[in-house]
Design a protein around this motif. Structure first.
Motif, short mmCIF file in Angstrom:
data_model
loop_
_atom_site.label_atom_id
_atom_site.label_comp_id
_atom_site.label_asym_id
_atom_site.label_seq_id
_atom_site.Cartn_x
_atom_site.Cartn_y
_atom_site.Cartn_z
N MET A 53 0.88 -1.16 0.06
CA MET A 53 0.08 -0.15 -0.34
C MET A 53 0.94 1.31 0.03
O MET A 53 1.80 1.22 0.74
N ALA A 54 0.73 2.10 -0.77
CA ALA A 54 1.29 3.23 -1.10
C ALA A 54 0.67 4.48 -0.13
O ALA A 54 -0.37 4.60 0.16
N LEU A 55 1.61 5.20 0.62
CA LEU A 55 1.18 6.14 1.51
C LEU A 55 1.22 7.48 0.52
O LEU A 55 1.97 8.01 -0.23
N VAL A 56 0.03 8.27 1.09
CA VAL A 56 -0.29 9.55 0.09
C VAL A 56 -0.14 10.59 1.31
O VAL A 56 -0.97 10.36 2.47
N ARG A 57 0.21 11.51 0.93
CA ARG A 57 0.64 12.83 1.95
C ARG A 57 -0.94 13.52 1.85
O ARG A 57 -1.71 13.90 0.77
N TRP A 58 -1.49 13.85 3.08
CA TRP A 58 -2.83 14.47 3.41
C TRP A 58 -2.50 16.06 3.18
O TRP A 58 -1.52 16.42 3.81
N GLU A 59 -3.25 16.47 2.22
CA GLU A 59 -3.19 17.95 1.97
C GLU A 59 -4.52 18.78 2.48
O GLU A 59 -5.41 18.83 1.84
N PRO A 60 -4.52 19.15 3.65
CA PRO A 60 -5.62 19.74 4.06
C PRO A 60 -6.28 21.15 3.32
O PRO A 60 -7.38 21.32 3.21
N PHE A 61 -5.30 21.72 2.83
CA PHE A 61 -5.58 22.91 2.12
C PHE A 61 -6.45 22.51 0.52
O PHE A 61 -7.10 23.22 0.41
N THR A 62 -6.14 21.68 0.32
CA THR A 62 -6.86 20.99 -1.18
C THR A 62 -8.28 20.67 -0.76
O THR A 62 -8.92 20.87 -1.60
N GLU A 63 -8.54 20.17 0.30
CA GLU A 63 -9.87 19.80 0.52
C GLU A 63 -10.63 21.02 0.97
O GLU A 63 -11.69 21.28 0.93
N MET A 64 -9.88 21.97 1.57
CA MET A 64 -10.76 23.03 1.93
C MET A 64 -10.86 24.05 0.62
O MET A 64 -12.03 24.58 0.47
N ASP A 65 -9.93 23.98 -0.48
CA ASP A 65 -10.10 24.70 -1.62
C ASP A 65 -11.35 23.97 -2.19
O ASP A 65 -12.20 24.76 -2.94
N SER A 66 -11.59 22.69 -2.41
CA SER A 66 -12.65 22.11 -2.93
C SER A 66 -13.74 22.23 -2.29
O SER A 66 -14.85 22.57 -2.90
N LEU A 67 -13.90 22.44 -1.04
CA LEU A 67 -15.13 22.92 -0.12
C LEU A 67 -15.51 24.28 -0.50
O LEU A 67 -16.72 24.64 -0.62
N ARG A 68 -14.65 25.21 -0.79
CA ARG A 68 -14.98 26.57 -0.95
C ARG A 68 -15.29 26.55 -2.32
O ARG A 68 -16.34 27.47 -2.75
N ARG A 69 -14.77 25.85 -3.35
CA ARG A 69 -15.41 25.92 -4.74
C ARG A 69 -16.89 25.21 -4.80
O ARG A 69 -17.98 25.74 -5.38
N GLU A 70 -17.20 24.36 -4.03
CA GLU A 70 -18.66 23.92 -3.79
C GLU A 70 -19.61 25.07 -3.18
O GLU A 70 -20.58 25.10 -3.60
N PHE A 71 -19.08 25.70 -2.31
CA PHE A 71 -19.64 26.56 -1.55
C PHE A 71 -20.01 27.85 -2.48
O PHE A 71 -21.09 28.35 -2.82
N ASN A 72 -18.95 28.24 -3.18
CA ASN A 72 -19.06 29.21 -4.30
C ASN A 72 -20.35 28.74 -5.38
O ASN A 72 -20.97 29.51 -5.75
N ARG A 73 -20.21 27.58 -5.82
CA ARG A 73 -21.33 27.15 -6.84
C ARG A 73 -22.38 27.06 -6.37
O ARG A 73 -23.37 27.59 -6.98
N LEU A 74 -22.67 26.85 -4.94
CA LEU A 74 -23.96 26.70 -4.42
C LEU A 74 -24.71 28.10 -4.33
O LEU A 74 -25.80 28.27 -4.74
N PHE A 75 -23.72 28.98 -3.73
CA PHE A 75 -24.24 30.60 -3.74
C PHE A 75 -24.42 31.17 -5.07
O PHE A 75 -25.60 31.77 -5.40
N ASP A 76 -23.65 30.72 -6.18
CA ASP A 76 -23.91 31.34 -7.63
C ASP A 76 -25.26 30.71 -8.10
O ASP A 76 -26.05 31.64 -8.60
N ASP A 77 -25.57 29.44 -7.60
CA ASP A 77 -26.83 28.91 -8.34
C ASP A 77 -28.05 29.59 -7.28
O ASP A 77 -29.04 29.91 -8.08
N VAL A 78 -27.69 29.99 -6.10
CA VAL A 78 -29.19 30.41 -5.57
C VAL A 78 -29.11 31.82 -5.77
O VAL A 78 -30.17 32.44 -6.00
#
Length: 147
Positions: A1-26
């Motif tokens: 099994m390969a180890l993958v480095r966890w990047e919390p800022f990448t996940e936060m950026d993905s969450l930010r994009r989803e919120f922006n899309r949600l607010f743009d739609d609304v």
């Protein structure tokens, strides 16, 4: 099994994009919700040296049901597609058509002469020819690149 480095800022950026899309739609001013569905006419814009050509897809409507307003900076199209009432006692009727009011405001890339706009509505396609104002056709902007 390969180890993958966890990047919390990448996940936060993905969450930010989803919120922006949600607010743009609304909160989008160009979209009106009807029964949980969005009905916005598709648009295509082309700018030439003399005019802006705007084409909108509005099938299933008559020209008298459309309200088109043109300012020197934007085009507003609104209308209502009314549902056809049918009574069918023998079975279930399913419809994927979208009915209700819609409005779309399209900002224009150049100031136009809204007194000389040409419009044609045929086969569910609205074509607008929006001539540019004379000063916009010959407008030259000098950029200062010096320090």
């Amino acid at each position: 099994m390969a180890l993958v480095r966890w990047e919390p800022f990448t996940e936060m950026d993905s969450l930010r994009r989803e919120f922006n899309r949600l607010f743009d739609d609304v909160l989008s001013p160009n979209v009106r919700k009807t029964n949980g569905l969005t009905f916005v006419p598709a648009a295509e814009m082309e700018e030439t040296g003399d005019a802006v050509h705007l084409k909108l897809e509005i099938p299933g409507m008559e020209a008298k049901d459309l309200d088109v307003q043109v300012t020197s900076e934007s085009v507003s199209i609104s209308g209502e597609r009314r549902s056809e009432t049918r009574t069918d006692e023998q079975g279930v009727t399913r419809s994927e058509f979208r009915y209700g009011r819609f409005q779309r405001i399209i900002p224009l890339p150049s100031r136009i002469d809204n007194q000389n706009v040409q419009a044609e509505y045929k086969d569910g396609i609205l074509r607008l020819t929006l001539p540019k104002m004379e000063e916009e056709k010959h407008k030259v902007v000098k950029l200062n690149l010096g320090s």
